[in-house]
Design an enzyme around this catalytic site. Structure first.
Site, PDB file in Angstrom:
ATOM      1  N   LYS A   6       0.852  -1.189   0.000  1.00 13.26           N
ATOM      2  CA  LYS A   6       0.000   0.000   0.000  1.00 13.26           C
ATOM      3  C   LYS A   6       0.885   1.236   0.000  1.00 13.26           C
ATOM      4  O   LYS A   6       1.741   1.410   0.884  1.00 13.26           O
ATOM      5  CB  LYS A   6      -0.872  -0.021   1.254  1.00 13.26           C
ATOM      6  CG  LYS A   6      -2.277   0.448   1.034  1.00 13.26           C
ATOM      7  CD  LYS A   6      -3.080   0.169   2.284  1.00 13.26           C
ATOM      8  CE  LYS A   6      -4.477   0.672   2.157  1.00 13.26           C
ATOM      9  NZ  LYS A   6      -5.222   0.510   3.403  1.00 13.26           N
ATOM     10  N   ILE A   7       0.657   2.093  -0.991  1.00 13.83           N
ATOM     11  CA  ILE A   7       1.467   3.307  -1.141  1.00 13.83           C
ATOM     12  C   ILE A   7       0.518   4.505  -1.209  1.00 13.83           C
ATOM     13  O   ILE A   7      -0.460   4.470  -1.968  1.00 13.83           O
ATOM     14  CB  ILE A   7       2.274   3.262  -2.476  1.00 13.83           C
ATOM     15  CG1 ILE A   7       3.147   2.007  -2.572  1.00 13.83           C
ATOM     16  CG2 ILE A   7       3.064   4.534  -2.715  1.00 13.83           C
ATOM     17  CD1 ILE A   7       4.489   2.085  -1.879  1.00 13.83           C
TER      18      ILE A   7
END
Ligand code: G3P
Length: 269
Positions: free
Chosen positions: A97-98
């Protein structure tokens, strides 16, 4: 449509998996914090890495999003690799997750570091879930960078719109109840509307990026995300539980149970 459970609480993940309707898990630092606080309160000394490994195993190979904490491209890439290399071998199901934009107001020079990290990870074949999407434009950028998922935060959009309108509300209220008035809302009428616009963009342009509706607060939002064609909804445990409820279902269960005649019950003995 896939359902992910939006929690890092292992008990909730186990229970919702037993219901047979869950296709993955999303976590974030706030959800991990909550889970670890519960763990410590229960007297467990299990470390966070081992706890994450358990989540990955319970998810049975389904995607599990784990978030980086860095604010620069260099940090985020290196943390993504750390997470992926350490945890993906457990069940081959890690999604990184960015944040779409790690600028916290005082680091605008890093505004595109999320996107460049997504592009680098996508190039390396590592699936990315882009978090904190608040505009269709951000979703479009993340899709261009090669993200596997974009996560529009429906509930928080509604929070913002209601705040601008000076309304008071409960976290679980559906919004808008009765339509909207003109406002500085970038043309987005509600959280579900943001999800719908993201879905349209992905479909019009044939992106493989999946829209993962996030920050969902009530069953009606999930229904409407399904109706606008969201590919995935990540749903908190309390909302998932509430989706099965209706007073007439309870009433019907009571009436059917009261009508069971012994001859019918004997079939099951
Ligand atoms: O999936 C994102 C989610 O965990 C954020 O939810 O309710 O804090 O906006 P919320």
């Amino acid at each position: 449509m896939e359902f992910f459970v939006d929690t890092a609480d292992l008990d909730q993940i186990r229970e919702s998996y037993a219901w047979g309707i869950v296709d993955g898990v999303t976590t974030n630092p706030s959800l991990i914090k909550k889970a670890v606080e519960k763990l410590r309160k229960d007297g467990s000394s299990l470390g966070i890495p081992e706890y994450i490994e358990n989540i990955l195993r319970v998810a049975q190979g389904d995607p599990v999003s784990l978030e980086v904490i860095g604010l620069t491209a260099e940090e985020m890439y290196s943390q993504a690799m750390t997470l992926y290399e350490r945890f993906n071998p457990i069940a081959e199901n890690v999604v990184i997750k960015i944040p779409v934009n790690p600028n916290m107001g005082d680091n605008p020079e890093h505004a595109f570091d999320g996107l460049s990290t997504i592009a680098r990870l996508a190039e390396a074949g590592i699936p990315v879930n882009t978090t904190l999407i608040f505009t269709p434009e951000q979703a479009l950028l993340a899709a261009k960078a090669g993200a596997a998922y974009v996560s529009p935060f429906a509930g928080r959009v509604d929070d913002d719109l209601r705040k601008m309108a000076g309304e008071t509300f409960d976290k679980t209220d559906y919004y808008p109840a009765d339509g909207v008035e003109g406002r500085d809302d970038n043309g987005i009428e509600s959280g579900v509307d943001l999800v719908a616009r993201c879905v349209e963009i992905m479909e019009i342009h044939g992106f493989e990026t999946q829209v993962l509706a996030a920050s969902l607060r009530n069953p009606r939002q999930v229904r409407e995300c399904a109706l606008v064609g969201s590919h995935v909804a990540t749903i908190p445990f309390n909302v998932l539980s509430a989706m099965a409820e209706h007073k007439k279902t309870v009433e019907g269960m009571k009436a059917f149970t009261a009508d069971i005649v012994p001859e019918y019950a004997q079939i099951f003995e």
